[in-house]
Write an enzyme that holds these catalytic residues in place. Sequence first.
Site, PDB file in Angstrom:
ATOM      1  N   ASP A  64       0.834  -1.198   0.000  1.00  0.00           N
ATOM      2  CA  ASP A  64       0.000   0.000   0.000  1.00  0.00           C
ATOM      3  C   ASP A  64       0.871   1.251   0.000  1.00  0.00           C
ATOM      4  O   ASP A  64       2.086   1.177   0.215  1.00  0.00           O
ATOM      5  CB  ASP A  64      -0.981   0.002   1.176  1.00  0.00           C
ATOM      6  CG  ASP A  64      -0.346  -0.378   2.508  1.00  0.00           C
ATOM      7  OD1 ASP A  64       0.898  -0.358   2.609  1.00  0.00           O
ATOM      8  OD2 ASP A  64      -1.086  -0.697   3.444  1.00  0.00           O
ATOM      9  N   ASN A 130      -9.128  -1.557  12.524  1.00  0.00           N
ATOM     10  CA  ASN A 130     -10.498  -1.635  11.980  1.00  0.00           C
ATOM     11  C   ASN A 130     -10.693  -2.888  11.118  1.00  0.00           C
ATOM     12  O   ASN A 130     -11.676  -2.980  10.388  1.00  0.00           O
ATOM     13  CB  ASN A 130     -10.802  -0.380  11.149  1.00  0.00           C
ATOM     14  CG  ASN A 130      -9.845  -0.236   9.975  1.00  0.00           C
ATOM     15  OD1 ASN A 130      -8.934  -1.048   9.811  1.00  0.00           O
ATOM     16  ND2 ASN A 130     -10.050   0.784   9.168  1.00  0.00           N
ATOM     17  N   HIS A 132      -8.729  -3.824   8.646  1.00  0.00           N
ATOM     18  CA  HIS A 132      -8.242  -3.699   7.268  1.00  0.00           C
ATOM     19  C   HIS A 132      -7.021  -4.576   7.016  1.00  0.00           C
ATOM     20  O   HIS A 132      -6.298  -4.963   7.940  1.00  0.00           O
ATOM     21  CB  HIS A 132      -7.974  -2.242   6.889  1.00  0.00           C
ATOM     22  CG  HIS A 132      -6.738  -1.622   7.471  1.00  0.00           C
ATOM     23  ND1 HIS A 132      -6.544  -0.258   7.520  1.00  0.00           N
ATOM     24  CD2 HIS A 132      -5.603  -2.158   8.007  1.00  0.00           C
ATOM     25  CE1 HIS A 132      -5.363   0.009   8.038  1.00  0.00           C
ATOM     26  NE2 HIS A 132      -4.777  -1.124   8.348  1.00  0.00           N
ATOM     27  N   GLU A 137     -10.029  -0.851   3.375  1.00  0.00           N
ATOM     28  CA  GLU A 137     -10.767  -0.350   4.524  1.00  0.00           C
ATOM     29  C   GLU A 137     -12.194  -0.891   4.522  1.00  0.00           C
ATOM     30  O   GLU A 137     -12.813  -1.032   3.462  1.00  0.00           O
ATOM     31  CB  GLU A 137     -10.828   1.180   4.445  1.00  0.00           C
ATOM     32  CG  GLU A 137      -9.470   1.868   4.446  1.00  0.00           C
ATOM     33  CD  GLU A 137      -8.852   1.947   5.821  1.00  0.00           C
ATOM     34  OE1 GLU A 137      -8.267   0.920   6.256  1.00  0.00           O
ATOM     35  OE2 GLU A 137      -8.937   3.008   6.452  1.00  0.00           O
TER      36      GLU A 137
HETATM   37  P1  PGA Z   1       0.555  -1.887  12.828  1.00  0.00           P
HETATM   38  O1  PGA Z   1      -0.432  -1.601  11.608  1.00  0.00           O
HETATM   39  O2  PGA Z   1       1.360  -3.069  12.453  1.00  0.00           O
HETATM   40  O3  PGA Z   1       1.376  -0.644  12.953  1.00  0.00           O
HETATM   41  O4  PGA Z   1      -0.316  -2.154  14.030  1.00  0.00           O
HETATM   42  C1  PGA Z   1      -1.168  -2.631  11.041  1.00  0.00           C
HETATM   43  C2  PGA Z   1      -2.133  -2.096  10.024  1.00  0.00           C
HETATM   44  O5  PGA Z   1      -2.715  -1.016  10.232  1.00  0.00           O
HETATM   45  O6  PGA Z   1      -2.340  -2.754   8.999  1.00  0.00           O
END
Ligand code: PGA
Length: 236
Positions: A64, A130, A132, A137
Site C-alpha cells: 500500500d 479496523n 483492514h 478499509e
Molecule cells: P501496525 O499496523 O502493524 O502498525 O499495528 C497494522 C495495520 O494497520 O495494517
Amino acid sequence: MSVEVLADPAALAVRAADVIAAEIGQKPDLRVLVATGNTPMATYAELAKRADLDASQVVAVQLDEYLGVLEDDPRSLYAWMRRSFVEPLGVRQVVRLDGGADPEAASRAFDAETQRLGGLDLAILGLGPNGHLGFNEPPCGPEAPTRRVGLTPESLASNAGYWPDLAVPREALTAGMPTILNARRVLLLVQGAHKRDVLHRALHGPETPAVPASWLRRANTLVLADQAAHPESGGG
Ligand code: PGA
C-alpha cells in the site's frame, strides 16, 4: 486458516522469520507482498540477522501507499519497505505501488506486473485496528480491486502514531483483496491487546465486509498472534 499463539512479540518475530526464511529456502525467487506498519518490523530485523539467508532473487511487492506521497517523504511506505525489508535483506527486485502517479494508472500497472509474475507466493500482513488488510478499509468485499481508497477515522488515528509531527494522508492506494487472497500462502501477524477484539472478529465472527480480514478464512492463512492479541489467551 490456522492460528499459532506465541508468548510475546519477540517470539512471534522469530517464528514469522522462520516461516518466511523457509519459504525463501524452498523458492529462492519468492514473490512476496511486504507489509509495513509496526508489527512486522521485528520480523524483518530478525530475517536480516540470518547470515545464511539469500534473498537476492526474492521479488518484494508493495502492499500500500499514501496518495501523493513520494519516495523522499518520511511518510512514504515504499521508502519504509525499502529500509526495513528490501535493503537489509539484499532484495533486488521490487514491484511498486506508486503514490505519486495517476491512481488509476498506478493500480493497473501494479496489477499487470503482479499478474505477469504469476501472482504471489506469500503475503505478509498486519491487521488494522479496523480489520483492514493493507488499506482495504471496511466495508470491503473479497473482490475489491487494487485501487484508490479514502482512509477511515480509525486508520487516520492509528497512522498518526507513525509520524507525530506530520499530517496523515487521507487517501491511499492499496493492493486489492484478490491479490492478497490468491497468494499461495498468507501470513497474518497480530500483536498487542489493542488488536484482540478485531482479531476475534476476524477469526470467529461472520465473514463480512465490515471486517476485511475475515475474508482470510478463504485463503491459505497462517495467523501468528501473541498472547496479548489472541482472544483465547485468557489475558483479560
Ligand atoms: P501496525 O499496523 O502493524 O502498525 O499495528 C497494522 C495495520 O494497520 O495494517
